[in-house]
Design a protein around this motif. Sequence first.
Motif, PDB file in Angstrom:
ATOM      1  N   ASP A 129       0.715  -1.183  -0.016  1.00 21.14           N
ATOM      2  CA  ASP A 129       0.079  -0.004  -0.063  1.00 21.14           C
ATOM      3  C   ASP A 129       0.794   1.292  -0.193  1.00 21.14           C
ATOM      4  O   ASP A 129       0.406   2.395  -0.329  1.00 21.14           O
ATOM      5  CB  ASP A 129      -0.926  -0.101   1.084  1.00 21.14           C
ATOM      6  N   ARG A 175       0.845   4.651  -5.235  1.00 23.20           N
ATOM      7  CA  ARG A 175       0.645   6.047  -5.120  1.00 23.20           C
ATOM      8  C   ARG A 175       0.512   6.576  -6.427  1.00 23.20           C
ATOM      9  O   ARG A 175      -0.498   7.304  -6.607  1.00 23.20           O
ATOM     10  CB  ARG A 175       1.881   6.605  -4.373  1.00 23.20           C
ATOM     11  N   THR A 177      -2.791   5.640  -7.601  1.00 23.63           N
ATOM     12  CA  THR A 177      -4.021   6.292  -6.856  1.00 23.63           C
ATOM     13  C   THR A 177      -4.152   7.781  -7.261  1.00 23.63           C
ATOM     14  O   THR A 177      -5.244   8.362  -7.573  1.00 23.63           O
ATOM     15  CB  THR A 177      -3.519   6.268  -5.196  1.00 23.63           C
ATOM     16  N   GLU A 178      -3.077   8.487  -7.480  1.00 22.25           N
ATOM     17  CA  GLU A 178      -2.959   9.748  -8.244  1.00 22.25           C
ATOM     18  C   GLU A 178      -3.826  10.068  -9.387  1.00 22.25           C
ATOM     19  O   GLU A 178      -4.238  11.027  -9.828  1.00 22.25           O
ATOM     20  CB  GLU A 178      -1.481  10.377  -8.216  1.00 22.25           C
ATOM     21  N   GLY A 201      -6.155   8.321 -10.268  1.00 22.18           N
ATOM     22  CA  GLY A 201      -7.477   8.018 -10.038  1.00 22.18           C
ATOM     23  C   GLY A 201      -8.097   6.691 -10.047  1.00 22.18           C
ATOM     24  O   GLY A 201      -9.318   6.388 -10.037  1.00 22.18           O
ATOM     25  N   HIS A 202      -7.108   5.399  -9.995  1.00 21.31           N
ATOM     26  CA  HIS A 202      -7.496   4.129  -9.979  1.00 21.31           C
ATOM     27  C   HIS A 202      -7.820   3.740  -8.628  1.00 21.31           C
ATOM     28  O   HIS A 202      -7.540   4.057  -7.537  1.00 21.31           O
ATOM     29  CB  HIS A 202      -6.304   3.354 -10.519  1.00 21.31           C
ATOM     30  N   LEU A 203      -8.923   3.195  -8.487  1.00 19.42           N
ATOM     31  CA  LEU A 203      -9.528   2.704  -7.143  1.00 19.42           C
ATOM     32  C   LEU A 203      -9.370   1.213  -6.780  1.00 19.42           C
ATOM     33  O   LEU A 203      -9.151   0.925  -5.725  1.00 19.42           O
ATOM     34  CB  LEU A 203     -11.206   2.849  -7.300  1.00 19.42           C
ATOM     35  N   GLU A 204      -9.322   0.457  -8.037  1.00 22.46           N
ATOM     36  CA  GLU A 204      -9.131  -1.009  -7.556  1.00 22.46           C
ATOM     37  C   GLU A 204      -7.550  -1.215  -7.941  1.00 22.46           C
ATOM     38  O   GLU A 204      -7.132  -1.233  -9.251  1.00 22.46           O
ATOM     39  CB  GLU A 204     -10.098  -1.976  -8.471  1.00 22.46           C
ATOM     40  N   LEU A 205      -6.713  -1.739  -7.087  1.00 21.63           N
ATOM     41  CA  LEU A 205      -5.258  -2.146  -7.250  1.00 21.63           C
ATOM     42  C   LEU A 205      -4.891  -3.337  -6.893  1.00 21.63           C
ATOM     43  O   LEU A 205      -3.719  -3.620  -7.081  1.00 21.63           O
ATOM     44  CB  LEU A 205      -4.587  -1.079  -6.429  1.00 21.63           C
ATOM     45  N   ASP A 206      -5.811  -4.573  -6.628  1.00 20.98           N
ATOM     46  CA  ASP A 206      -5.165  -5.608  -6.505  1.00 20.98           C
ATOM     47  C   ASP A 206      -4.520  -6.462  -7.482  1.00 20.98           C
ATOM     48  O   ASP A 206      -3.587  -7.129  -7.248  1.00 20.98           O
ATOM     49  CB  ASP A 206      -6.705  -6.507  -5.748  1.00 20.98           C
TER      50      ASP A 206
END
Length: 324
Positions: free
Chosen positions: A197, A203, A206-207, A209-214
């Motif tokens: 994480d 990071r 996430t910047e 705009g991606h929400l699902e990162l698995d």
Amino acid sequence: MNSSRPVAAGVPPIHFGVHELRTGSADGARADFEEMLAQLAGATNPNVRMIAANPGDWGIDAFAGDLGGAITVWQSKYFMPKTTTSQSDQIRDSLKNALKAAAANGHTIMLWILCIPSSMDGPAAKWWDGWKKRQEKAHNLVIELWDKTTLVKKLQSPEGDQVRRAYYEVFTAPAAPAHEQMRLVLDVEEDKAAALDSALFVRQMTEAGHLELDSAKGQFFNADLVAREVAHKGVPAEVAALISADATLHGVWEMQFNECAAEGTLPTLHGRVWREVRTEHDKLPKALRLEVTHSWGLVHRLVDNRRAGWVTHWRQIASGHADG
């Protein structure tokens, strides 16, 4: 009787970036390059030795001569991928420290050789030429530069060929048997996924705009296993293959980034890169036995190593990110 021996034509190219890939870190690369340099110096000069830091090294990486008299000093600086004026202070300090230690310990530096695995850009080359002349006159010594061009020439000489083989020889990988399986794609355990994480590649996503990162974590995890295995084993063909794959995938990202930036469509960058990686996947070196998941993960490693990103200000994010 002529004791020299010829070097076969068409020897593989020398990639100095292999030091960092083999050791897994910049610090490891510096130490590995320094040891290679000492061996190369010893191949053409008698009685070359290294100085162990305890706590300091007297400003000497390798030397030849008598520490009670006159010596030649080799100073290594692992400047990659190029040498610029931003590194000039390090060069000045290296000579300054070596001269200070010589005065304190009763030896004289007659020849000081700076060794770098890259080429100087224009401003750096101009600075070096002027600085070299001033220091030679001020301290009554000779200064030489073993840069990328000179090092390659020495490594490909009959005297340096054994060192080249030990550090840079790339063997042709045998053709993989038809029944050879590709690498397994492993699931990421919950604790390892949670630890990611704080990773820079997460990071950056996430910047963007991606929400699902698995799936991204799984891709990174599997690619990182490949890279660590290659570095640990140190098989030249696999090391060279990973360097080639990284270069190809970095080029894919860079082309798509520039196009998206020009079009104002940066939010589509991640998907466009992923589609292009899938297209390029079959062209990546077979020695790595990569699944598409590994290829995608290698792109995440580029991001995590501060070489790429998913937003316009990705360099700013990378520079301010604290490694976990």
